[in-house]
Design an enzyme around this catalytic site. Structure first.
Site, PDB file in Angstrom:
ATOM      1  N   GLY A 100     -10.821   1.459   3.463  1.00  0.00           N
ATOM      2  CA  GLY A 100      -9.655   1.599   2.833  1.00  0.00           C
ATOM      3  C   GLY A 100     -10.588   1.231   1.418  1.00  0.00           C
ATOM      4  N   ALA A 101     -10.768  -0.712   1.519  1.00  0.00           N
ATOM      5  CA  ALA A 101     -10.076  -1.233   0.359  1.00  0.00           C
ATOM      6  C   ALA A 101     -11.681  -1.616   0.061  1.00  0.00           C
ATOM      7  CB  ALA A 101     -10.276  -3.059   1.245  1.00  0.00           C
ATOM      8  N   ILE A 154       0.745  -1.143  -0.162  1.00  0.00           N
ATOM      9  CA  ILE A 154       0.347   0.452   0.074  1.00  0.00           C
ATOM     10  C   ILE A 154       0.484   1.601  -0.559  1.00  0.00           C
ATOM     11  CG2 ILE A 154      -1.624   1.184   0.880  1.00  0.00           C
ATOM     12  CD1 ILE A 154      -2.595  -1.926   1.926  1.00  0.00           C
ATOM     13  N   GLU A 177     -13.193   1.564  16.947  1.00  0.00           N
ATOM     14  CA  GLU A 177     -14.367   0.851  15.820  1.00  0.00           C
ATOM     15  C   GLU A 177     -15.183   0.469  16.329  1.00  0.00           C
ATOM     16  OE1 GLU A 177     -12.363  -0.467  12.135  1.00  0.00           O
ATOM     17  OE2 GLU A 177     -10.877   1.011  12.588  1.00  0.00           O
ATOM     18  N   HIS A 213     -13.209   3.643   7.765  1.00  0.00           N
ATOM     19  CA  HIS A 213     -13.070   2.042   7.153  1.00  0.00           C
ATOM     20  C   HIS A 213     -13.216   1.644   5.757  1.00  0.00           C
ATOM     21  CE1 HIS A 213     -10.208  -1.560   9.199  1.00  0.00           C
ATOM     22  NE2 HIS A 213     -10.121  -1.159   7.961  1.00  0.00           N
ATOM     23  N   ALA A 234      -4.639   2.244   8.138  1.00  0.00           N
ATOM     24  CA  ALA A 234      -3.852   1.694   8.766  1.00  0.00           C
ATOM     25  C   ALA A 234      -4.565   0.905   9.576  1.00  0.00           C
ATOM     26  CB  ALA A 234      -2.417   1.439   8.385  1.00  0.00           C
ATOM     27  N   ARG A 235      -4.922   1.189  10.667  1.00  0.00           N
ATOM     28  CA  ARG A 235      -4.726   0.208  11.929  1.00  0.00           C
ATOM     29  C   ARG A 235      -5.530   1.297  12.622  1.00  0.00           C
ATOM     30  NH1 ARG A 235      -6.867  -2.385   9.299  1.00  0.00           N
ATOM     31  NH2 ARG A 235      -6.928  -4.689   9.220  1.00  0.00           N
TER      32      ARG A 235
HETATM   33  O1  LIG Z   1      -6.894  -4.476   6.417  1.00  0.00           O
HETATM   34  C1  LIG Z   1      -7.720  -4.475   5.193  1.00  0.00           C
HETATM   35  O2  LIG Z   1      -7.315  -5.390   4.704  1.00  0.00           O
HETATM   36  C2  LIG Z   1      -8.467  -3.332   5.468  1.00  0.00           C
HETATM   37  O3  LIG Z   1      -8.084  -2.796   6.505  1.00  0.00           O
HETATM   38  C3  LIG Z   1      -9.767  -3.429   4.609  1.00  0.00           C
HETATM   39  O4  LIG Z   1     -10.887  -4.153   6.058  1.00  0.00           O
HETATM   40  P1  LIG Z   1     -12.371  -4.362   5.752  1.00  0.00           P
HETATM   41  O5  LIG Z   1     -12.199  -5.223   4.642  1.00  0.00           O
HETATM   42  O6  LIG Z   1     -12.745  -4.979   6.671  1.00  0.00           O
HETATM   43  O7  LIG Z   1     -12.870  -3.507   5.335  1.00  0.00           O
END
Ligand SMILES: O=C(O)[C@H](O)COP(=O)(O)O
Length: 320
Positions: free
Chosen positions: A293-294, A157, A273, A291, A243-244
């Site tokens: 990001g992905a 990333i 969270e 949260h 990140a976390r």
């Molecule tokens: O570690 C990860 O891939 C990200 O933090 C995404 O987490 P998530 O799939 O719960 O959105």
């Protein structure tokens, strides 16, 4: 064999698994009922994202379980070593979401330097007695071009973030286990590539030299950025944590915003969270996202396909 996708799975992931003969159940079983559900329904594959915790208790009780799949990167919600010691396969999709996370970092960065997150809330209109003052308060942003971005954690990333930063005209410094020079490959739409060397520095130097700092490290026992680190940063620095939760000390962040050391922060992950501290939610200098990001369509698509491929290959090998 039965697969439970407890935090969702893309349609193509579901289709591949079904085509390979798996029974795929996509539903959300509450954490407290998960152990019984897995055991009573003879689930062989449990797929999760970050929301579902897979701890020892579940691993011990569910004798049918063969594979735990994390759709994503961080495996801090799974007792990975324990599961492997019990003969389970634990898999994730480490690279499928890198560009989505990197793009979110830049969404926050572009927005943060122009206070977009806050102007969206307070859009000043002519006739409003606060019009002039509000407009003035959203003026005076800065450009990213020519500024230095410090990337703490230079894995997949971090490297994607670096590529965007270079495209924007930023200077990039990175910090990782190794100090020296790293190389990244920029890949253009026409498949042309260019290799760019990136200087890596110890965190202390990166903190001192950066105009903006973004964190891309896994979950840690203690914050990577706390009061001592904020004190050493440039005045007016911008900081991003996608990140976390916990890698950035939130109390220290609020204090650094209060003193003006930090001009803006962007958070996608939180110590608490999914309910971040109210002081973060109320702070106009913080750009927030839940949260995600992905959580793009493309990343989730790649994740689903990759998980299905891995599961089919692991369980085929086991059968053979
Ligand atoms: O570690 C990860 O891939 C990200 O933090 C995404 O987490 P998530 O799939 O719960 O959105």
């Amino acid at each position: 064999m039965k697969v439970l996708a407890n935090d969702g799975l893309s349609q193509s992931g579901i289709d591949s698994l079904r085509k390979a003969g798996f029974e795929v159940i996509v539903k959300k079983v509450a954490q407290e009922q998960l152990k019984d559900y897995l055991r009573d329904n003879g689930i062989s594959v449990l797929l999760v994202r970050s929301a579902t915790k897979v701890r020892k208790e579940i691993i011990d009780a569910c004798i049918h379980l063969k594979v735990i799949g994390r759709g994503g990167v961080g495996m801090d919600n799974i007792d990975v070593e324990y599961a492997r010691s019990k003969g389970l396969s634990v898999i994730n999709t480490p690279s499928a979401s890198s560009s989505s996370v990197a793009e979110l970092v830049f969404a926050h960065l572009f927005g943060g330097v122009r206070k977009l997150h806050d102007s969206n809330r307070n859009m000043p209109l002519e006739g409003d007695s606060r019009f002039k003052d509000l407009k003035k308060s959203y003026a005076g942003g800065v450009e990213l071009r020519g500024k230095t971005l410090g990337i703490i954690g230079f894995g997949r990333i971090g490297r994607e973030v670096a590529k965007i930063a270079l495209g924007v005209g930023m200077k990039v410094i990175a910090s990782d286990h190794e100090v020296g020079e790293a190389e990244i490959t920029l890949e253009f739409y026409n498949h042309q590539t260019i290799k760019i060397p990136i200087k890596t520095e110890p965190v202390e130097m990166l903190i001192r030299d950066s105009d903006f700092i973004t964190l891309h490290v896994p979950s840690q026992d203690k914050p990577v950025i706390g009061k001592a680190e904020f004190d050493k940063m440039k005045d007016g620095v911008g900081i991003i944590n996608a990140a976390r939760g916990g890698v950035l000390d939130e109390e220290a962040l609020l204090e650094a915003i209060e003193t003006g050391k930090v001009s803006f922060a962007a958070l996608d992950t939180y110590e608490n969270e999914p309910n971040p501290a109210i002081k973060l939610l109320m702070n106009e200098s913080i750009s927030l996202s839940p949260h995600i990001g992905a959580a793009t369509q493309e990343a989730q698509e790649r994740i689903g396909v990759e998980l299905a491929e891995q599961i089919i290959s692991i369980l085929k090998k086991e059968k053979a």
